[in-house]
Design a protein around this motif. Sequence first.
Motif, short mmCIF file in Angstrom:
data_model
loop_
_atom_site.label_atom_id
_atom_site.label_comp_id
_atom_site.label_asym_id
_atom_site.label_seq_id
_atom_site.Cartn_x
_atom_site.Cartn_y
_atom_site.Cartn_z
N ASN A 166 0.80 -1.15 0.17
CA ASN A 166 0.05 0.03 0.12
C ASN A 166 0.68 1.43 -0.17
OD1 ASN A 166 -3.13 -0.16 -0.08
ND2 ASN A 166 -2.42 -1.64 1.57
N ALA A 167 2.05 1.24 0.46
CA ALA A 167 2.96 2.37 0.20
C ALA A 167 3.48 2.41 -0.89
CB ALA A 167 4.08 2.13 1.43
N PHE A 204 11.80 4.60 4.53
CA PHE A 204 10.73 3.93 5.50
C PHE A 204 11.42 2.58 5.83
CE2 PHE A 204 7.09 6.82 5.07
CZ PHE A 204 7.35 7.47 3.72
N CYS A 221 9.64 -0.83 7.45
CA CYS A 221 8.34 -1.64 7.27
C CYS A 221 8.20 -2.55 8.23
CB CYS A 221 7.77 -2.08 5.79
SG CYS A 221 6.14 -2.68 5.72
N LEU A 250 6.25 2.29 8.35
CA LEU A 250 5.03 1.82 8.26
C LEU A 250 4.60 0.89 9.12
CD1 LEU A 250 5.99 1.38 4.41
CD2 LEU A 250 4.93 3.45 5.37
N CYS A 303 2.94 6.02 9.87
CA CYS A 303 1.45 5.60 9.69
C CYS A 303 1.23 4.24 10.43
CB CYS A 303 1.07 5.83 8.29
SG CYS A 303 1.72 4.50 7.50
N PRO A 322 -1.05 3.21 4.97
CA PRO A 322 0.05 3.61 4.20
C PRO A 322 -0.39 4.25 2.93
CG PRO A 322 0.90 1.72 5.13
CD PRO A 322 -0.53 1.76 5.73
N MET A 371 0.75 8.06 1.50
CA MET A 371 1.11 8.40 0.14
C MET A 371 0.46 9.17 -0.88
SD MET A 371 4.30 7.00 0.31
CE MET A 371 5.28 5.82 1.10
N SER A 401 11.51 3.05 -0.37
CA SER A 401 11.36 2.02 0.71
C SER A 401 12.19 1.15 1.14
CB SER A 401 9.86 1.37 0.35
OG SER A 401 8.90 2.34 -0.06
#
Length: 324
Positions: A6-7, A68, A70, A100, A151, A157, A161, A322
């Motif tokens: 989703n990011a 990022f 995750c 994330l 988030c 995410p 974004m 990411s």
Amino acid sequence: MIAFANALEPLRMANYLSRKNLYSWFVINADSADSTDSTGPASGAASNGLSLSPMYRADEAPPCDILFVCGGTHVREAVTNDVVKLLRVYAGRGTPLGGLCTGTFALAKAGLLNGYRCAIHWENLASIREEFPAILFSSDLFVIDRSMFTCTGGTAPLDLMLNLIRLKGGKSLASDVSEQFSVERIRDQKDQQHIPLLSRVGFGHEALLDAAVFMEMNIEEPFALDVLAEQVGLSLRQLERLFKRYLNITPAQHYLNLRLRRGREFLLQTNMSVMEVTVACGFQSSSHFCKSYRSLFGYAPSRERHQDHSLPPAPPPAAVRSAA
């Protein structure tokens, strides 16, 4: 995997729709060179069993505009000394950082969030607040505080974004991306993650849980608090003590916030007029509704449908990348 995808996917779609290379990304394995295979960075398995192939090891990763991290269900075990070291190296370079889902824990563990507001998945809120008292953990879907982008998990995410895309590519591009993914509306920093009350107060407080559920079920015609307390077998004073102790809010304010947030949903998702929303949320007058709405959200309900919900000033990144 859902937080990671989703990011990443909104950035890919923004490139596709704009026909420009607005964003690029790469994945880093944070392990040090002596703990990875000499042929390249080792793959990492997501909680669903699928593997993700990193492009770089930590010691060979190039600079980026945002890094990022995750996290998944076993984030504590995953945040090794190598992960902490990598995050501190990028922070030392002045690189904005993001978390994330449970990735926010890695930033906290690295000592990079003290004094910042941030978001993390609701399952982790209670324990992480105890562990890191210098960090201001929020129940919002996502938080942008200066150079920190954090988030919650799941689809949050995507909302983060989309808001970043709106900063760089404009509102039209962000709307086009959301339409491609059949997203009804782009949520913003005024939206909160839904936190099951049981996870906030724990077992053994059935009366408090019953009172909160009773409030949610009676939005249009709200009950007087003394009547509500009687319904769950408490005195009004006992009810007030429970709310203050376990939710750090008065029952009156909790009830009011529920009604106002329901009103915001109506304004954003329906064509109801402000007066119709006023009645649907149990307010006797539109002036009381508007005054309370402004107090909670910072602007009048009449502006809600025209509000751009722009993010706080921040230099739009040239690229977002990411790290798993």
